[in-house]
Design an enzyme around this catalytic site. Structure first.
Site, PDB file in Angstrom:
ATOM      1  N   ASN C  23      -6.001  23.413 -11.243  1.00 27.27           N
ATOM      2  CA  ASN C  23      -5.239  23.352 -11.558  1.00 27.27           C
ATOM      3  C   ASN C  23      -4.004  23.675 -11.463  1.00 27.27           C
ATOM      4  O   ASN C  23      -4.585  24.273 -13.072  1.00 27.27           O
ATOM      5  CB  ASN C  23      -4.876  21.184 -11.703  1.00 27.27           C
ATOM      6  CG  ASN C  23      -3.709  20.114 -12.061  1.00 27.27           C
ATOM      7  OD1 ASN C  23      -2.727  20.983 -12.508  1.00 27.27           O
ATOM      8  ND2 ASN C  23      -3.663  19.470 -10.772  1.00 27.27           N
ATOM      9  N   SER C  46      -2.323  19.499  -6.513  1.00 24.35           N
ATOM     10  CA  SER C  46      -1.327  19.063  -7.009  1.00 24.35           C
ATOM     11  C   SER C  46      -1.198  17.606  -8.055  1.00 24.35           C
ATOM     12  O   SER C  46      -1.855  16.897  -6.879  1.00 24.35           O
ATOM     13  CB  SER C  46       0.373  19.068  -6.126  1.00 24.35           C
ATOM     14  OG  SER C  46       0.876  19.954  -6.911  1.00 24.35           O
ATOM     15  N   GLU C  47      -1.967  17.379  -8.717  1.00 24.24           N
ATOM     16  CA  GLU C  47      -1.262  15.862  -9.583  1.00 24.24           C
ATOM     17  C   GLU C  47      -0.793  15.126  -8.106  1.00 24.24           C
ATOM     18  O   GLU C  47      -0.949  13.706  -8.261  1.00 24.24           O
ATOM     19  CB  GLU C  47      -2.094  15.656 -10.693  1.00 24.24           C
ATOM     20  CG  GLU C  47      -0.331  16.004 -10.727  1.00 24.24           C
ATOM     21  CD  GLU C  47       0.540  17.576 -11.781  1.00 24.24           C
ATOM     22  OE1 GLU C  47      -0.832  17.940 -11.313  1.00 24.24           O
ATOM     23  OE2 GLU C  47       0.914  17.427 -12.597  1.00 24.24           O
ATOM     24  N   ASN C  48      -0.178  15.361  -7.873  1.00 28.79           N
ATOM     25  CA  ASN C  48       1.328  14.459  -6.855  1.00 28.79           C
ATOM     26  C   ASN C  48      -0.098  13.747  -5.783  1.00 28.79           C
ATOM     27  O   ASN C  48       0.852  13.137  -4.864  1.00 28.79           O
ATOM     28  CB  ASN C  48       2.569  14.597  -6.455  1.00 28.79           C
ATOM     29  CG  ASN C  48       2.896  16.267  -6.351  1.00 28.79           C
ATOM     30  OD1 ASN C  48       1.717  17.318  -6.629  1.00 28.79           O
ATOM     31  ND2 ASN C  48       4.033  16.446  -5.340  1.00 28.79           N
ATOM     32  N   SER C  88      -5.563  11.108  -6.556  1.00 20.48           N
ATOM     33  CA  SER C  88      -5.654  12.127  -7.409  1.00 20.48           C
ATOM     34  C   SER C  88      -5.930  12.654  -8.705  1.00 20.48           C
ATOM     35  O   SER C  88      -6.855  13.314  -8.828  1.00 20.48           O
ATOM     36  CB  SER C  88      -4.179  12.280  -7.240  1.00 20.48           C
ATOM     37  OG  SER C  88      -3.880  14.312  -8.197  1.00 20.48           O
TER      38      SER C  88
END
Lengths: 242, 215, 215, 242
Positions: C23, C46-48, C88
C-alpha cells in the site's frame, strides 16, 4: 511468484508438522478440500487440531483423518454424521470443542481480519459462555469470543486464476472464504484454473493475496450426503409418473 | 384428536407474513414450506450460505454444490443469492431474519430453550441453533407437547440451554402458547388443537401459563 | 546533495520483494510504483477496495467507478480484484499487506508516528493511515529530514500520534534509518544519501540513533 | 412485497425525520447515492447525523446537505475536500467524529452483523483510544470499538433485481455493502434494474433481504474528483504525442 503446484502433495510440501492447527473448508461434504485432505493423510502428520464445521462422514472428507488417527482435537459446530468420531471420542482418544456455527464462522473471520475478540449474543446464558467474559451492552447480555488463526488453511474453490484469486460455486462457498483469510499459509484446491484477467474482478470472492499455493484438481469427485429428490409429475395428459 | 405433524406445520405457517425471510429447522419445521400461502413472498434462508431456495431437485438434477443446512440437495430459484458462512450468520445474528421455526426438547415458561444436548449421551453439536435463537427476530418452536409422558413445557429447563429467554411461541400437537420473553409476562395458551382440552393440557404441562380470554 | 523526491522513492523501492502486496500513501510514496523492478511481481493495494491496479488512464478512458484511495482515476490490470471497505481493512488490519510506504510529519525513535493532525489547525481526518500503520507487516516512512529547520526525527513526537511504535524504517533526503519497534533496540542510521554527512544528520536529528558499522 | 419505487422522493417517503442518523455509501464521490442525497435535501429534514467516509465536495454529494445546513454531525474518516465543511466546523455549527477508516468500516459491518463491540489494534496508544476501553491480547494493545447502526442507510449500486439483490461496480462498492446491512431501513439507488434471476446468484454482493426500497436511476451522472491521466505515447514511428 509461482503459486501453482503440480499436485496436492507438492502443494503441502514443507507446510505440515505434528501438532499443528489446520482449518479445513466445507459444510458437510459440500465444498471440502478433499484432495488436500488425502494428501495430509498420506503425509502421516499427527496430533492435528482441525477447525472445520463438521468432521466429514465415515471414510469421506475429514473422516479419513479420523480413520488414520491423525486428529487429536476438532473445533466444530456439528459432528453428528460420523460413527468413527463417536467411537474415538467416547474412548477418550479425541477432543472436541463445540462452537456455535455462527460463532465459529465469525471467530475465523475475526482471526483473518486482525480482530482478537468480539462480542456476540449467541450462547449468552448457556454452557458455551462458561469461562468466557460476559458483558451487557444496551440492556442485552453478550459473550466475548476470540479470533482464530490457523497454521494452515486448506480450502476448495470452483475457479482460480494463477494469481490465487478464487471464486466459489453455490453453497460450496460456506467456510472457505473466511478460512482462506485466517491461515498463516493458505493452500487452495481448485476445479478450474484460469489465467489472470479471465475472472471478472467484481466476481472474485477471495483476493489472491490470501492464497499462497494452488493446486488444480480438475477431476475432483464431489459427494452428496443427503440425496433428496422430488418425483417428476407426468406431463399433462399422460397420467404417468416418470 | 390433536394436531398431526402436518397440521402443526400448517399452524406454524400462519406466522408467516408477506416479505418475510425465514429459517426453518430440520423435521416438522421443514414441512412449513408446504404451507406458504399462494401469492405470499417468503424467502427461505439456509444458514450454510443461501437465501431463497426451492424444492428438492428432480432425479438427475441434484448438485453436490447445492445443499441446505440439513445437507439435503435443494434447488435454486429466481431470488437466490449465495454467501459465506460468516455473511450468513452476520445476517442471522444481526436480526435480519424475520422468523425461525425449529424443534425443541424443552421450553421453559420464561422462553429458555433446550434442544442440543442430553448430558451423558454423545453430543453431536449445536450447529447453527444457538445463533438462530439468539439472533432471529421471532422464534417459534414446534414440538410434541410431551415426550413419553414427560412434560416438555417446564418451569425451568433441566437440559443445557440452547438459548436463554429466546422463544416467542410454542406450537405443540395440543395447542399454541405465546411467551413474553422480554416483558416477563410469562407464557399464555392462546389456541387449542381440535379435540384437545384445557384439562389435558394442564395435565401435560409443568410450566405455569395464563389462558387467553378467548378460550 | 541529498536525495531528490524521485531518489527517495527509488530508495524505498528497494524494500520491495517479489510477491509483495503493498500500500502506497499519497505524495512521494506514490512515486515508488515507478521503480518496481522489471520481472518482480508487486501488487498495489488501494484501501478503498482494490488489489492490483495499473497506471493512470489515457484521456477518454477514465472511469468514475475506478479510483484509488487518493481519489485519482486509475486502471484495472489482469490481477485486479475489488472488495468492500470492510474487506479491504480486514486485509490491512489482519496483517496481509506486506509493506506500507507513507509520509509523516514526525517520527520518534521508538517508532511512534504522527502524520494526521496539527492541533489548532483544521483537522481533515486520518483516513486509513491509522489502520495501515497498525496492521501492515512493515511500515516505511518517506519524508524530508527536517521541515523549515525543525527536526522531524524526534525523541518523542509532539503532535498527536497516528500510531504508537509502528515505524520500521525511515527514508529521508539525507539517509535511511531502521527502527527496532518491537525489540526496543532504538533507531539506527544505516545509509547516507550521496553528499550527506554524519555531521549534517546529527545537526538535523533530535532523536537518538545508533550508526551502523558500515558507515 | 413491492420494493421498487418510482423516484427518489417516493423511495424516501415516510422514512425521514429531524435528528435521525443516516449512513451514506461512497468513497469520495465514487459510488455515492447522489439522487437520494438530493431527495433528502428537497425533504428539508434537519439536524442529521451522517455516517459517511467523506462529506462530498463543495456543492456535490453530501456537500449539498452542508450547503443546506441539514447536517448537525458527521462520523467520517476524512473530510479534507470540502471548504463549506471547514467553515461550518470552525463556526461551531457542525460536529465531527473522526474514525479511522478501517474502524469506521468495521463498526458498520459489526452493527449489521449483530456485534455490539470488537477489539482493534488501530488507534491504540493514540487520541482515538481516549475514553475507550483498551486491553491487551497476546502481548499487544487493542482498543474496543462499538458497532454502529443507523436509522436509515442510503446506498448506490450498479445493478439490482426487483428482489433487492445488489451488485456493485469496481471501486464504487466501497462502504455501500456494509451500510446496506447496518440501516434499520436501507434504500438503494441503482443504475440498472433487472428481473429476479437475471443476476448470477454467485455474483450478488448484497442479498435482497438487506434492501427494503429500491429506485432506478438510469441516468445518474457520476463525478470524478481527481481526473489523473497519462499521456498517450505515439504509435511507434510517428514521433507524436497524442
Amino acid at each position: 511468484m509461482q503459486k501453482v503446484y503440480p499436485d496436492p502433495r507438492a502443494a503441502l510440501a514443507g507446510l505440515l508438522r505434528d501438532g499443528m492447527m489446520i482449518m479445513a473448508g466445507g459444510f458437510g461434504l459440500c465444498g471440502i478440500p478433499e484432495q488436500l485432505i488425502l494428501a495430509i493423510r498420506d503425509s502421516g502428520v499427527k496430533n492435528l487440531t482441525v477447525v472445520s464445521n463438521n468432521c466429514g462422514i465415515d471414510g469421506v472428507g475429514l473422516g479419513i483423518l479420523l480413520d488414520s488417527r491423525q486428529i487429536k482435537k476438532m473445533i466444530s459446530s456439528y459432528v453428528g454424521e460420523n460413527k468413527t468420531f463417536a467411537q474415538q471420542y467416547l474412548a477418550g482418544e479425541l477432543e472436541i470443542e463445540f462452537n456455535p456455527q455462527g460463532t465459529l464462522a465469525e471467530r475465523i473471520r475475526a482471526g483473518g481480519a486482525g480482530i482478537p475478540a468480539f462480542f456476540t449474543r449467541t450462547g449468552a446464558g448457556t454452557q458455551i459462555a462458561e469461562g468466557k467474559e460476559q458483558r451487557e451492552f444496551d440492556g442485552n447480555r453478550y459473550v466475548m469470543e476470540r479470533g482464530l488463526i490457523a497454521d494452515l488453511s486448506i480450502v476448495h474453490a470452483w475457479m482460480a486464476d494463477t494469481e490465487g484469486n478464487l471464486v466459489y460455486r453455490k453453497t460450496a462457498r460456506n467456510f472457505n472464504p473466511m478460512m482462506a483469510t485466517a491461515g498463516k499459509v493458505t493452500v487452495a484446491e481448485v476445479e478450474h484454473l484460469m489465467q489472470p484477467g479471465q475472472i471478472n474482478p467484481d466476481h472474485i470472492i477471495t483476493p489472491g493475496l490470501y492464497v499462497q499455493r494452488l493446486v488444480h484438481v480438475p477431476n475432483a469427485v464431489k459427494h452428496i450426503e443427503q440425496r433428496t429428490l422430488r418425483k417428476r409429475t407426468a406431463p399433462a395428459g399422460t397420467g404417468e409418473e416418470v | 384428536m390433536a394436531w398431526t405433524r402436518e397440521q402443526m406445520a400448517e399452524r406454524a405457517a400462519k406466522e408467516l407474513r408477506d416479505g418475510f425471510y425465514v429459517n426453518l429447522g430440520i423435521g416438522i419445521p421443514t414441512l412449513v414450506s408446504n404451507y406458504i400461502p399462494r401469492g405470499m413472498s417468503v424467502q427461505l434462508q439456509s444458514e450454510n450460505g443461501m437465501l431463497g431456495f426451492g424444492p428438492f431437485p428432480y432425479e438427475g438434477e441434484e448438485d453436490p454444490d447445492l445443499i441446505n443446512a440439513g445437507k439435503q440437495t435443494v434447488t435454486e430459484i429466481s431470488t437466490t443469492s449465495y454467501f459465506s458462512s460468516a455473511d450468513s450468520f452476520a445476517m442471522i445474528r444481526g436480526g435480519h431474519i424475520d422468523l425461525s421455526i425449529l424443534g425443541a426438547m424443552q421450553v421453559a415458561e420464561n422462553g429458555d430453550l433446550a434442544n442440543w444436548m442430553i448430558p451423558g449421551k454423545m453430543v453431536k453439536g449445536m450447529g447453527g441453533a444457538m445463533d438462530l435463537v439468539a439472533g432471529v427476530k421471532k422464534v417459534v418452536v414446534v414440538m410434541e407437547h410431551s415426550a413419553k409422558n414427560e412434560p416438555k413445557l417446564l418451569k425451568n429447563c433441566t437440559l443445557p440451554l440452547t438459548g436463554a429467554g429466546v422463544v416467542d411461541m410454542v406450537i405443540t400437537d395440543l395447542g399454541v402458547f405465546t411467551i413474553d420473553k422480554k416483558g416477563g409476562g410469562g407464557m399464555t395458551l392462546i389456541e387449542l388443537a381440535p379435540g384437545a382440552t384445557l384439562d389435558e393440557i394442564r395435565a401435560k404441562t409443568q410450566a405455569s401459563y395464563h389462558i387467553a380470554n378467548v378460550l
